[in-house]
Write a protein that holds these residues in place. Sequence first.
Motif, PDB file in Angstrom:
ATOM      1  N   SER A 128       0.861  -1.194   0.000  1.00  0.00           N
ATOM      2  CA  SER A 128       0.000   0.000   0.000  1.00  0.00           C
ATOM      3  C   SER A 128       0.888   1.231   0.000  1.00  0.00           C
ATOM      4  O   SER A 128       1.914   1.265   0.683  1.00  0.00           O
ATOM      5  CB  SER A 128      -0.914   0.041   1.233  1.00  0.00           C
ATOM      6  N   GLY A 129       0.493   2.249  -0.775  1.00  0.00           N
ATOM      7  CA  GLY A 129       1.277   3.467  -0.822  1.00  0.00           C
ATOM      8  C   GLY A 129       2.572   3.262  -1.583  1.00  0.00           C
ATOM      9  O   GLY A 129       2.803   2.234  -2.238  1.00  0.00           O
ATOM     10  N   SER A 130       3.482   4.225  -1.501  1.00  0.00           N
ATOM     11  CA  SER A 130       4.776   4.152  -2.176  1.00  0.00           C
ATOM     12  C   SER A 130       5.750   5.099  -1.481  1.00  0.00           C
ATOM     13  O   SER A 130       5.362   5.907  -0.631  1.00  0.00           O
ATOM     14  CB  SER A 130       4.642   4.540  -3.645  1.00  0.00           C
ATOM     15  N   ALA A 131       7.020   4.999  -1.887  1.00  0.00           N
ATOM     16  CA  ALA A 131       8.043   5.848  -1.292  1.00  0.00           C
ATOM     17  C   ALA A 131       7.798   7.323  -1.606  1.00  0.00           C
ATOM     18  O   ALA A 131       8.247   8.202  -0.857  1.00  0.00           O
ATOM     19  CB  ALA A 131       9.423   5.423  -1.793  1.00  0.00           C
ATOM     20  N   LYS A 132       7.090   7.617  -2.698  1.00  0.00           N
ATOM     21  CA  LYS A 132       6.806   9.010  -3.055  1.00  0.00           C
ATOM     22  C   LYS A 132       5.961   9.701  -1.983  1.00  0.00           C
ATOM     23  O   LYS A 132       5.999  10.924  -1.850  1.00  0.00           O
ATOM     24  CB  LYS A 132       6.093   9.071  -4.401  1.00  0.00           C
ATOM     25  N   MET A 133       5.207   8.904  -1.219  1.00  0.00           N
ATOM     26  CA  MET A 133       4.356   9.479  -0.182  1.00  0.00           C
ATOM     27  C   MET A 133       5.174  10.087   0.957  1.00  0.00           C
ATOM     28  O   MET A 133       4.663  10.879   1.745  1.00  0.00           O
ATOM     29  CB  MET A 133       3.420   8.410   0.383  1.00  0.00           C
TER      30      MET A 133
END
Length: 376
Positions: A128-133
């Motif tokens: 869920s989500g990504s490092a960009k968050m």
Amino acid sequence: MILTIARQNLLHDKVRLVVTLTGVVFAVVLITIQIGLFIGFTHTISAVIDNSRADVWVTSPGVKNFDIALPLTQEKYYKVISTPGVKTASRFIIQFADWKKPDKGQESIEIIGYEPDKGMGGPWGFVSGSAKMLDLSDSVIADQLYMDKLGIEKLGEQIEINSRKARVVGLTRGIRSFTTSPFVFAEYETAHRFSHLRDREFTYVLVRGEDGVAPEALRDMLLKNVDNVDAYTTRDFSQKTRDYWMFNTGAGTSILMAAFLGLVVGTVIVAQTLYATTLDHLPEFATLKAMGAPNSYICKILIAQAALSAVLGYGFGMSISYLAVSISSFAAMAIIVPPQVAVMMFFLTLIMCVTSSLISIRKVMTLDPALVFKGR
């Protein structure tokens, strides 16, 4: 004929067969799971290092493992950048911190801070989500395996790290921590605010070399150019950390000792039951000897019995072991059983059972054929 006699001897007393197989299965499961735990621990201990995508780690002098190190200063970072052969360098933080759950409970974590734009030291295996968050203010990424431990119910959950507000913006799967304090990833500046480090301090410098520069050569150039630091290739630092936790602390030794005890116990159980089976069939073996069957023929029957026990016990034991492996994928404790271990376990089980049959073979070798005429 040999296999037929061996199979009939085993099946003649089904209760004793069950006891024999229980001993083999017990040994196979215990040894396999202990070895799987050992391999799982080694992977867990060095997972962040192995997945860092860095060529070299620059550390404070005398560092013993990844989780605990004295801080470096900004001056060291600039010297690393100026070293010939360095393409990219990234500051990296790892610090123990207090995590306050939404329900006000508290847990210990290891906060990891990295520079996402440098492409080294970040999380992997996103569900869920990504490092960009992590560009969002005070955002962190945790692992799905520790959701209950950390009191996380959903993305966007607000918590506190060292009394500072933070928000969970992403979840990974399979990033385990050996210290039982879960890893929590954040952008470098965010992690620095959560840590107890002083301004312009960090834990490591992750370095990637220019094309064509070997990690070992890059390490040597860094050691020459930057004073009062240690430098390790990623492979060497990974091995150093594994060796420390697995052997200096005794954790690895205890796991291997448990595996050895499983082998000993399994061998004793199988030896006892095979010997009892041999005693039950002494008149039949005496009859074979009286009919002219050589000792080698009877020994082959006993070895065949042991081999059949090994194959059956191995099949049941490995099935249980792989079930445990699949269950461990949902737990904080990893059990890893690669194909090479499964093959090794087959031959180890075979050796264990054949070795167990030696007592029975010795009994038959001294057997008097006249026993057939005297009764038991």
